[in-house]
Motif scaffolding. Sequence first.
Motif, short mmCIF file in Angstrom:
data_model
loop_
_atom_site.label_atom_id
_atom_site.label_comp_id
_atom_site.label_asym_id
_atom_site.label_seq_id
_atom_site.Cartn_x
_atom_site.Cartn_y
_atom_site.Cartn_z
N VAL A 63 0.86 -1.19 0.00
CA VAL A 63 0.00 0.00 0.00
C VAL A 63 0.89 1.24 0.00
CG1 VAL A 63 -1.96 -1.12 1.10
CG2 VAL A 63 -0.21 -0.10 2.53
N ARG A 64 0.46 2.26 -0.72
CA ARG A 64 1.31 3.44 -0.92
C ARG A 64 0.72 4.72 -0.32
NH1 ARG A 64 5.21 1.76 -4.32
NH2 ARG A 64 4.77 -0.15 -5.49
N SER A 65 -0.42 4.59 0.33
CA SER A 65 -1.04 5.75 0.96
C SER A 65 -1.90 5.29 2.12
CB SER A 65 -1.90 6.52 -0.05
OG SER A 65 -3.03 5.75 -0.42
N ALA A 66 -2.26 6.24 2.98
CA ALA A 66 -3.15 5.92 4.09
C ALA A 66 -4.51 5.46 3.58
CB ALA A 66 -3.30 7.13 5.01
N ASP A 67 -4.97 6.04 2.48
CA ASP A 67 -6.26 5.64 1.91
C ASP A 67 -6.22 4.18 1.46
OD1 ASP A 67 -7.42 8.09 2.36
OD2 ASP A 67 -7.06 8.85 0.32
N GLU A 68 -5.13 3.78 0.81
CA GLU A 68 -5.01 2.38 0.38
C GLU A 68 -4.96 1.44 1.58
OE1 GLU A 68 -1.88 1.52 -2.34
OE2 GLU A 68 -2.43 3.11 -3.74
N ALA A 69 -4.27 1.86 2.63
CA ALA A 69 -4.17 1.03 3.84
C ALA A 69 -5.54 0.89 4.50
CB ALA A 69 -3.17 1.63 4.81
N ARG A 70 -6.28 1.98 4.59
CA ARG A 70 -7.62 1.91 5.19
C ARG A 70 -8.54 1.04 4.35
NH1 ARG A 70 -6.46 7.36 6.74
NH2 ARG A 70 -7.21 8.12 4.72
N SER A 71 -8.42 1.14 3.03
CA SER A 71 -9.25 0.33 2.14
C SER A 71 -8.96 -1.16 2.33
CB SER A 71 -9.00 0.73 0.68
OG SER A 71 -9.73 -0.10 -0.20
N PHE A 72 -7.69 -1.50 2.47
CA PHE A 72 -7.31 -2.90 2.69
C PHE A 72 -7.89 -3.39 4.03
CE2 PHE A 72 -4.51 -6.27 4.20
CZ PHE A 72 -4.38 -7.08 3.07
N ALA A 73 -7.76 -2.55 5.06
CA ALA A 73 -8.28 -2.93 6.38
C ALA A 73 -9.79 -3.10 6.34
CB ALA A 73 -7.89 -1.87 7.41
N GLU A 74 -10.48 -2.19 5.68
CA GLU A 74 -11.93 -2.29 5.58
C GLU A 74 -12.36 -3.55 4.83
OE1 GLU A 74 -12.87 1.34 3.64
OE2 GLU A 74 -12.78 2.56 5.48
N GLY A 75 -11.54 -3.95 3.85
CA GLY A 75 -11.88 -5.12 3.05
C GLY A 75 -11.65 -6.44 3.76
N TRP A 76 -10.80 -6.44 4.82
CA TRP A 76 -10.45 -7.72 5.43
C TRP A 76 -10.89 -7.89 6.88
CZ3 TRP A 76 -9.81 -11.94 3.07
CH2 TRP A 76 -9.20 -11.99 1.81
N LEU A 77 -10.82 -6.86 7.68
CA LEU A 77 -11.16 -7.03 9.10
C LEU A 77 -12.61 -7.49 9.25
CD1 LEU A 77 -9.35 -3.98 10.73
CD2 LEU A 77 -8.78 -6.40 11.02
N GLY A 78 -12.80 -8.55 10.00
CA GLY A 78 -14.14 -9.09 10.21
C GLY A 78 -14.59 -10.06 9.14
N ARG A 79 -13.75 -10.28 8.13
CA ARG A 79 -14.10 -11.23 7.07
C ARG A 79 -13.28 -12.51 7.23
NH1 ARG A 79 -15.50 -7.67 1.67
NH2 ARG A 79 -16.73 -6.08 2.76
#
Length: 224
Positions: A63-79
Amino acid sequence: MNLHEYQAKTLLREAGVAVPDGRVIRAIEDVDGAIEALGEGPWVMKVQVHAGGRGKAGGVRVVRSADEARSFAEGWLGRRLVTIQTGAAGLPVETLYLEPATRIARELYLSLIIDRATSKVTFIASDAGGMDIEEVAETTPGRIHALSVHPAAGLMPYHARKLAFALGLAGNQAKAFAQMLKGLYEVFTRKDASMLEVNPLAVTESGELVALDAKFVLDSNAGY
């Protein structure tokens, strides 16, 4: 008992083994603080589950930005992450790990196991890091090198020299490798482990040796 990557790296760091700095993320709100603590990117973000094949299943991403990191976290946490090792149900994702990306020149493989027949700690090393070691053993067995350590004598300098030569390490890299082996052997025996795998063990573009991923299996009677 299987440890998560971030737990294994904590033990390696305490033993003097070079690992990237990292931060654990358990909620979306943790992302910004982790990035601030680690500094300038890019970073590698990894799902923490007890299964191999995370990368192929999308559970590892640069990931190259905070937005990309948040998107990855949103896509995986709880799944749930499904890999070739988890079965169709997959495993729940409750934790992520963020660390700076490493500029890699070579990828090596290194592991320690207990040879049940002899009760000796056995090092397994290969210059084919970043790959499935079983596949390497099947297709190019000559790239795998094994060395056993007698429990009474312990790890000796010639063990490190032999494995370093097999991996094409010389000079300062061979010295750093010897120190790494010492740390790995110490934590492996102290924790009564049954398996410790570093894959890949990276040789960085600046010539340093860094454990980029780690799997640690402790004896069921050992405490963490």
